[in-house]
Write a protein that holds these residues in place. Structure first.
Motif, PDB file in Angstrom:
ATOM      1  N   ALA A   1      52.296  41.320  47.479  1.00  0.00           N
ATOM      2  CA  ALA A   1      52.081  40.005  46.888  1.00  0.00           C
ATOM      3  C   ALA A   1      51.019  40.030  45.800  1.00  0.00           C
ATOM      4  N   SER A   2      51.245  39.194  44.779  1.00  0.00           N
ATOM      5  CA  SER A   2      50.199  38.789  43.859  1.00  0.00           C
ATOM      6  C   SER A   2      49.817  37.361  44.241  1.00  0.00           C
ATOM      7  N   TYR A   3      48.681  36.901  43.721  1.00  0.00           N
ATOM      8  CA  TYR A   3      48.210  35.574  44.092  1.00  0.00           C
ATOM      9  C   TYR A   3      47.724  34.809  42.873  1.00  0.00           C
ATOM     10  N   ILE A   4      47.903  33.513  42.921  1.00  0.00           N
ATOM     11  CA  ILE A   4      47.245  32.605  41.993  1.00  0.00           C
ATOM     12  C   ILE A   4      46.208  31.838  42.813  1.00  0.00           C
ATOM     13  N   LEU A   5      44.961  31.990  42.433  1.00  0.00           N
ATOM     14  CA  LEU A   5      43.858  31.294  43.073  1.00  0.00           C
ATOM     15  C   LEU A   5      43.272  30.299  42.080  1.00  0.00           C
ATOM     16  N   ALA A   6      42.264  29.559  42.505  1.00  0.00           N
ATOM     17  CA  ALA A   6      41.566  28.625  41.625  1.00  0.00           C
ATOM     18  C   ALA A   6      40.066  28.816  41.786  1.00  0.00           C
ATOM     19  N   GLY A   7      39.342  28.764  40.661  1.00  0.00           N
ATOM     20  CA  GLY A   7      37.903  28.976  40.679  1.00  0.00           C
ATOM     21  C   GLY A   7      37.155  27.896  41.440  1.00  0.00           C
ATOM     22  N   THR A   8      35.934  28.215  41.843  1.00  0.00           N
ATOM     23  CA  THR A   8      35.140  27.314  42.682  1.00  0.00           C
ATOM     24  C   THR A   8      33.699  27.215  42.188  1.00  0.00           C
ATOM     25  N   GLU A   9      33.033  26.148  42.602  1.00  0.00           N
ATOM     26  CA  GLU A   9      31.616  26.001  42.314  1.00  0.00           C
ATOM     27  C   GLU A   9      30.811  27.049  43.082  1.00  0.00           C
ATOM     28  N   ALA A  10      31.269  27.405  44.295  1.00  0.00           N
ATOM     29  CA  ALA A  10      30.567  28.421  45.079  1.00  0.00           C
ATOM     30  C   ALA A  10      30.515  29.750  44.339  1.00  0.00           C
ATOM     31  N   ALA A  11      31.593  30.081  43.607  1.00  0.00           N
ATOM     32  CA  ALA A  11      31.587  31.326  42.837  1.00  0.00           C
ATOM     33  C   ALA A  11      30.500  31.301  41.767  1.00  0.00           C
ATOM     34  N   MET A  12      30.280  30.138  41.166  1.00  0.00           N
ATOM     35  CA  MET A  12      29.225  30.049  40.154  1.00  0.00           C
ATOM     36  C   MET A  12      27.858  30.357  40.772  1.00  0.00           C
ATOM     37  N   GLN A  13      27.660  29.937  42.017  1.00  0.00           N
ATOM     38  CA  GLN A  13      26.377  30.150  42.677  1.00  0.00           C
ATOM     39  C   GLN A  13      26.243  31.559  43.240  1.00  0.00           C
ATOM     40  N   LYS A  14      27.339  32.120  43.741  1.00  0.00           N
ATOM     41  CA  LYS A  14      27.277  33.411  44.437  1.00  0.00           C
ATOM     42  C   LYS A  14      27.535  34.616  43.543  1.00  0.00           C
ATOM     43  N   SER A  15      28.426  34.464  42.562  1.00  0.00           N
ATOM     44  CA  SER A  15      28.921  35.652  41.844  1.00  0.00           C
ATOM     45  C   SER A  15      28.995  35.442  40.343  1.00  0.00           C
ATOM     46  N   PHE A  16      28.191  34.525  39.811  1.00  0.00           N
ATOM     47  CA  PHE A  16      28.230  34.220  38.383  1.00  0.00           C
ATOM     48  C   PHE A  16      29.644  33.846  37.931  1.00  0.00           C
ATOM     49  N   GLY A  17      30.346  33.093  38.787  1.00  0.00           N
ATOM     50  CA  GLY A  17      31.692  32.641  38.444  1.00  0.00           C
ATOM     51  C   GLY A  17      32.694  33.774  38.387  1.00  0.00           C
ATOM     52  N   SER A  18      32.693  34.645  39.390  1.00  0.00           N
ATOM     53  CA  SER A  18      33.560  35.831  39.375  1.00  0.00           C
ATOM     54  C   SER A  18      34.308  35.979  40.694  1.00  0.00           C
ATOM     55  N   ALA A  19      35.471  36.627  40.620  1.00  0.00           N
ATOM     56  CA  ALA A  19      36.260  36.979  41.803  1.00  0.00           C
ATOM     57  C   ALA A  19      36.918  38.331  41.550  1.00  0.00           C
ATOM     58  N   ASN A  20      37.595  38.835  42.573  1.00  0.00           N
ATOM     59  CA  ASN A  20      38.284  40.127  42.410  1.00  0.00           C
ATOM     60  C   ASN A  20      39.464  39.986  41.451  1.00  0.00           C
ATOM     61  N   HIS A  21      39.934  41.125  40.934  1.00  0.00           N
ATOM     62  CA  HIS A  21      41.030  41.077  39.954  1.00  0.00           C
ATOM     63  C   HIS A  21      42.339  41.613  40.515  1.00  0.00           C
ATOM     64  N   GLY A  22      42.314  42.241  41.691  1.00  0.00           N
ATOM     65  CA  GLY A  22      43.543  42.816  42.230  1.00  0.00           C
ATOM     66  C   GLY A  22      43.336  43.265  43.663  1.00  0.00           C
ATOM     67  N   ALA A  23      44.206  44.146  44.100  1.00  0.00           N
ATOM     68  CA  ALA A  23      44.116  44.640  45.472  1.00  0.00           C
ATOM     69  C   ALA A  23      43.070  45.744  45.603  1.00  0.00           C
ATOM     70  N   GLY A  24      42.934  46.582  44.583  1.00  0.00           N
ATOM     71  CA  GLY A  24      41.992  47.692  44.639  1.00  0.00           C
ATOM     72  C   GLY A  24      42.616  48.937  45.242  1.00  0.00           C
ATOM     73  N   ARG A  25      42.355  50.066  44.617  1.00  0.00           N
ATOM     74  CA  ARG A  25      42.944  51.314  45.090  1.00  0.00           C
ATOM     75  C   ARG A  25      42.318  51.763  46.397  1.00  0.00           C
ATOM     76  N   SER A  26      43.153  52.355  47.254  1.00  0.00           N
ATOM     77  CA  SER A  26      42.656  53.028  48.447  1.00  0.00           C
ATOM     78  C   SER A  26      42.872  54.533  48.348  1.00  0.00           C
ATOM     79  N   LEU A  27      43.725  54.969  47.400  1.00  0.00           N
ATOM     80  CA  LEU A  27      43.965  56.385  47.140  1.00  0.00           C
ATOM     81  C   LEU A  27      43.839  56.644  45.648  1.00  0.00           C
ATOM     82  N   SER A  28      43.308  57.791  45.285  1.00  0.00           N
ATOM     83  CA  SER A  28      43.282  58.168  43.874  1.00  0.00           C
ATOM     84  C   SER A  28      44.698  58.446  43.391  1.00  0.00           C
ATOM     85  N   ARG A  29      44.876  58.468  42.092  1.00  0.00           N
ATOM     86  CA  ARG A  29      46.203  58.773  41.543  1.00  0.00           C
ATOM     87  C   ARG A  29      46.644  60.181  41.947  1.00  0.00           C
TER      88      ARG A  29
END
Length: 478
Positions: A381-409
């Motif tokens: 799955a891919s996801y569509i999320l929506a930004g939050t005020e909490a992100a502005m306080q916790k992560s400078f308005g940032s979230a993850n961009h994907g699933a993230g690798r668990s194995l190298s290429r």
């Protein structure tokens, strides 16, 4: 640097205490399960980033974090130029402004299934993809510089897209402050015929459908209904961005006995320059050219996708939902300790997550917050999320961009075979097309973390709100 024990702050937030040369603590947003499997190299890099001059509040890692060059991929750090803050080419990465663009289609899952194979072939034919593969647009001189200065607006002026597209792109399609004169001739040479091409690696073009609506109110604002079909484009600045990174890393940490340089960093991969130094200003000007290049590239690809859809589905209407980059350093205003400060926020493999009402967002969707586009893998799955005020306080308005690798290429190619993966996905209802069957093995779903686990961590930490879960129907790989 010796890695310190993690302190659990709450269910989805962990802290690396300040030790040694760390100026701020490290913070990781992840569930207990993801934290158990977290790449130790990524945690070490979180601590190393915390040593850089002018860093504010904390060195951050998203739940998809894994070790990268200097910064972890999934790393976020903000720097104050008034406090000696620095800019790091390793904190932006080599694929400058790699990002995701998602388009509505006006079609449904059933519509796509009626012409799935034909559409997959048409998209592979329409969009150049693969290592070094270029397209029909060849740029030089003033026109190339115009593209680097104006980004997606340049592409629209050439007839590649619609004026209204620009309203749905981060920075409205043009990153200000780009200075083409700071981009090397070699970097410009590498992009002269690559605008409008997908590239290779983890880049993809995917036809998806909304399998589940997770927030009906926000989904309605975004124009998403269950069963709707979408197209997502994931790519960046191609060879130009890589060359800019290479050029400026060499200047930030020159080699050779004759050039003894104090790095102000734990290692050469975190070489940097003060934001207000001449080198810092030159890198930012060149990096912004890379950002505009990525925006122009995705704009042209979207134009090619629209033409391919028009042949298969004359009534399709591919309007833009949103386009947002990762791998950037941006000047933004954030509140720290009760005071608004202008900070330079590095997001490497992390995406913006701005809250409802933020003035940078398109007026017609502003009430729901910024669409946060989270890519999965070919079979997940891919996801569509929506930004939050909490992100502005916790992560400078940032979230993850994907699933993230668990194995190298490299490890993925040892474990998987491209043809086997393609056949397995076909049985699951996903048609994969690629110019290079080996690239399918590198990007096998099993080489990535489970996207739902990562999204649960991000939303559980309050960095974004879940809006819709998308599943793939067609995937085109380089």
């Amino acid at each position: 640097m010796k890695q310190q024990p993690l302190i659990r702050r709450d269910e989805f937030e962990w802290e690396l205490s300040m030790t040694g040369d760390m100026r701020v603590p490290g913070r990781v947003f992840a569930s207990e399960r993801i934290m158990r499997e977290m790449d130790p190299g990524a945690l070490r890099q979180v601590a190393e980033v915390a040593c850089l001059p002018g860093i504010v509040r904390a060195s951050l890692a998203m739940p998809d974090a894994h070790a990268g060059y200097g910064f972890p991929i999934g790393g976020v750090a903000a720097f104050d130029p008034d406090d000696g803050g620095v800019v790091s080419a390793g904190g932006v990465g080599f694929d400058i402004a790699c990002g995701v663009r998602t388009l509505h289609t006006g079609l449904t899952r059933d519509d796509i299934l009626s012409a799935q194979e034909r559409l997959a072939d048409a998209l592979l034919e329409a969009v150049p993809c693969g290592v070094g593969k270029g397209g029909d647009i060849v740029l030089s001189g003033d026109e190339l510089d115009d593209m680097l200065t104006r980004g997606a607006a340049w592409a629209v002026s050439r007839g590649c897209g619609r004026q209204e597209d620009l309203e749905r792109i981060e920075d409205r399609g043009t990153v200000r402050g780009a200075t083409p004169g700071e981009v090397s001739a070699e970097a410009k040479k590498r992009i002269r015929n690559q605008v409008g091409s997908l590239g290779s690696g983890n880049h993809y073009l995917e036809v998806q459908y909304a399998a589940e609506i997770l927030d009906p109110e926000k989904a309605a604002v975004f124009g998403i209904a269950e069963g709707d079909a979408f197209v997502s484009i994931h790519c960046g600045s191609r060879g130009l961005g890589h060359q800019i990174g290479t050029d400026y890393l060499a200047q930030m940490a020159p080699k050779g006995k004759k050039k003894k340089v104090r790095l102000n960093a734990p290692n050469r991969q975190l070489a940097n320059a003060p934001i207000r130094s001449e080198l810092g200003k030159r890198y930012l000007g060149a990096m912004r050219c890379g950002m505009n290049c990525a925006l122009a590239n995705r704009q042209v690809i979207a134009h090619l996708v629209r033409r391919a859809f028009a042949d298969a589905f004359p009534n399709a209407d591919l309007s833009l939902l949103y386009d947002v980059s990762h791998n950037t350093c941006k000047s933004e205003e954030h509140e720290v300790d009760g005071r608004k400060r202008t900070l330079f926020v590095h997001r490497k493999g992390a995406t913006r997550s701005f809250p409802p009402g933020h003035p940078s967002l398109p007026v017609d969707i502003r009430e729901a917050g910024q669409p946060v586009l989270i890519g999965g893998s070919m079979g997940s799955a891919s996801y569509i999320l929506a930004g939050t005020e909490a992100a502005m306080q916790k992560s400078f308005g940032s979230a993850n961009h994907g699933a993230g690798r668990s194995l190298s290429r490299t490890d993925a190619k040892k474990l998987f075979k491209g043809r086997d993966i393609a056949e397995t996905l076909r049985h699951q209802g996903v048609i994969v097309r690629s110019r290079n069957i080996k690239s399918i093995a590198e990007e096998a779903p099993g080489a990535y973390k489970e996207s739902s686990d990562v999204v649960t961590s991000a939303t559980g930490a309050g960095l974004a709100r879940p809006v819709a879960r998308l599943m793939p129907l067609v995937c085109v790989k380089g």
